[in-house]
Write a protein that holds these residues in place. Structure first.
Motif, mmCIF file in Angstrom:
data_model
loop_
_atom_site.group_PDB
_atom_site.id
_atom_site.type_symbol
_atom_site.label_atom_id
_atom_site.label_comp_id
_atom_site.label_asym_id
_atom_site.label_seq_id
_atom_site.Cartn_x
_atom_site.Cartn_y
_atom_site.Cartn_z
ATOM 1 N N ILE A 177 -1.467 -3.545 -15.686
ATOM 2 C CA ILE A 177 -1.059 -3.036 -14.280
ATOM 3 C C ILE A 177 -0.835 -4.280 -13.036
ATOM 4 O O ILE A 177 -1.721 -5.208 -13.304
ATOM 5 N N GLN A 178 0.278 -4.504 -12.739
ATOM 6 C CA GLN A 178 0.751 -5.507 -11.778
ATOM 7 C C GLN A 178 0.369 -5.178 -10.292
ATOM 8 O O GLN A 178 0.958 -4.291 -9.761
ATOM 9 N N LEU A 179 -0.575 -5.956 -9.762
ATOM 10 C CA LEU A 179 -1.248 -5.573 -8.682
ATOM 11 C C LEU A 179 -0.242 -6.112 -7.482
ATOM 12 O O LEU A 179 -0.469 -6.143 -6.191
ATOM 13 N N GLY A 180 0.737 -7.018 -8.055
ATOM 14 C CA GLY A 180 1.609 -7.462 -6.816
ATOM 15 C C GLY A 180 2.652 -6.319 -6.487
ATOM 16 O O GLY A 180 3.408 -6.663 -5.211
ATOM 17 N N ASP A 181 2.872 -5.211 -6.651
ATOM 18 C CA ASP A 181 3.424 -4.280 -6.390
ATOM 19 C C ASP A 181 2.867 -2.961 -5.571
ATOM 20 O O ASP A 181 1.553 -3.032 -5.791
ATOM 21 N N SER A 182 3.667 -2.352 -5.159
ATOM 22 C CA SER A 182 3.127 -1.134 -4.517
ATOM 23 C C SER A 182 3.313 0.258 -5.035
ATOM 24 O O SER A 182 4.357 0.212 -5.965
ATOM 25 N N TYR A 183 2.292 1.279 -5.125
ATOM 26 C CA TYR A 183 2.504 2.355 -6.096
ATOM 27 C C TYR A 183 2.438 3.441 -5.155
ATOM 28 O O TYR A 183 1.458 3.670 -4.406
ATOM 29 N N ASN A 184 3.409 4.498 -5.502
ATOM 30 C CA ASN A 184 3.194 5.893 -4.689
ATOM 31 C C ASN A 184 2.383 6.708 -5.476
ATOM 32 O O ASN A 184 1.468 6.319 -6.248
ATOM 33 N N ALA A 185 2.096 7.972 -4.713
ATOM 34 C CA ALA A 185 1.066 8.731 -5.344
ATOM 35 C C ALA A 185 1.338 9.172 -6.666
ATOM 36 O O ALA A 185 0.253 9.331 -7.622
ATOM 37 N N ILE A 186 2.632 9.194 -7.170
ATOM 38 C CA ILE A 186 2.719 9.648 -8.465
ATOM 39 C C ILE A 186 2.216 8.631 -9.478
ATOM 40 O O ILE A 186 1.603 8.816 -10.399
ATOM 41 N N TYR A 187 2.688 7.200 -9.238
ATOM 42 C CA TYR A 187 2.192 6.290 -9.752
ATOM 43 C C TYR A 187 0.619 5.968 -10.099
ATOM 44 O O TYR A 187 0.123 5.725 -11.223
#
Length: 346
Positions: free
Chosen positions: A253-263
């Protein structure tokens, strides 16, 4: 040091978002494990463990101490200091280089690492090539022995819990058969002799020449990380010979990115799968400060999926406070003793 270039912005491999690394090497074909000589070197009673890589160029590693589970214990079990580089000396031998950000952190390592270790989190140094044509895939037996002496010295001097390998950015001119296995075997023997059997950890990031790792060397690894990032990623341990699922991190999992509810829900589902399948751990890369990119939403979904629990943030947002050293710091074989046993290729 080169900043690792793994991102969710890569193309999807499968529906549900499997994202690839933007490292230079193409993925190698999976190697089926030989189940002989395999032992489990896991520690503690938490399963799966939670592992993060922290880029020291940008971050104070104490950021990992700000997150606790529902029982008030450290949420993160394993932290990789990313990264020290494999450089070469004037004779072409491998040396370890701490760059301008890494060197001053290690010069005051008690300040930055002791609080992490005090909470029970293991601290590993990641070893990463540096475009100097030397890496984990082109050392012969004698070079592997020299290299393992340097790494053992680093573990000893800076009171680390082990070494993690990431064989990217070497810009190889040549390869040596079994080199990666030589290094793992030499390092395992020296660490076990110096500190006691299994006291120190060795891990591998599954990218770049891991096909050189034979079953005996793979059995000596404490953990290995799946090398392709995405919220819905989940792969078996068959990529590395000698690896078993109970020492494998199937998520990346790349913590530098943002994730929406689906992800985020995909992360929760996959974390539940890791726990129910008795996998070794869950790996995340590029942990940042809370104020820059909060990891809490991801941590919370991992906790819900794997442990049926929660994670809290205590509000401490560490800022990298040391002054860079423009010269960095290089450790060569001339700086260290010969740690026993001498590796002979077996």
């Amino acid at each position: 040091m080169k900043t690792k270039c793994l991102s969710l912005a890569a193309a999807l491999f499968v529906a549900g978002a499997m994202f690839t690394s933007c490292a230079n090497d193409p993925e190698e074909a999976p190697v089926q494990p030989d189940e002989t000589q395999i032992t489990t070197r896991a520690y503690g009673d938490k399963s799966p463990i939670v592992s993060v890589y922290v880029e020291i160029n940008d971050n104070d590693p104490r950021i990992v101490t700000s997150y606790k589970d529902g029982n008030g214990k450290a949420f993160i079990d394993l932290v990789h200091l990313f990264a020290a580089n494999v450089n070469v000396d004037s004779d072409g031998h491998a040396v370890i280089y701490f760059n301008d950000k890494m060197a001053p952190m290690f010069a005051d390592f008690h300040t930055y690492l002791d609080p992490i270790k005090a909470q029970g989190t293991k601290v590993l140094l990641t070893i990463l090539p540096n475009w100097q044509h030397k890496g984990m895939a082109n050392m012969d037996v004698a070079e592997a022995d020299r290299f393992a002496d340097i790494l053992t010295y680093i573990v000893d001097t800076y009171q680390l819990d082990g070494i993690s390998f990431d064989d990217e950015y070497a810009d190889y001119y040549d390869y040596v058969d079994n080199s990666y296995s030589y290094i793992i075997k030499a390092l395992r023997a020296k660490l076990d002799t110096k500190f006691g059997a299994g006291a120190k950890l060795i891990t591998v990031f599954q990218w770049g020449n891991y096909g050189q790792i034979d079953a005996a060397a793979g059995a000596m690894l404490d953990y290995a990380d799946h090398g392709y990032f995405g919220p819905n990623v989940f792969q078996s341990s068959s990529y590395i010979s000698g690896m078993t699922n109970d020492r494998w991190m199937p998520q990346a999992i790349q913590l530098g990115d943002s994730y929406n509810a689906i992800y985020l829900n995909q992360i929760k589902t996959r974390s539940s799968q890791a726990a129910s399948g008795n996998y070794g751990g869950i790996m995340m890369f590029n942990m940042r400060r809370y104020s820059e990119r909060s990891p809490l939403p991801v941590f919370q979904k991992i906790a819900e999926g794997a442990f049926g629990g929660t994670v809290t943030y205590d509000g401490t947002d560490y800022t990298r406070s040391w002054t860079p050293d423009p010269n960095g710091y290089t450790i060569t074989k001339n700086d260290v003793p010969a740690y026993q046993p001498t590796f002979t290729g077996n």
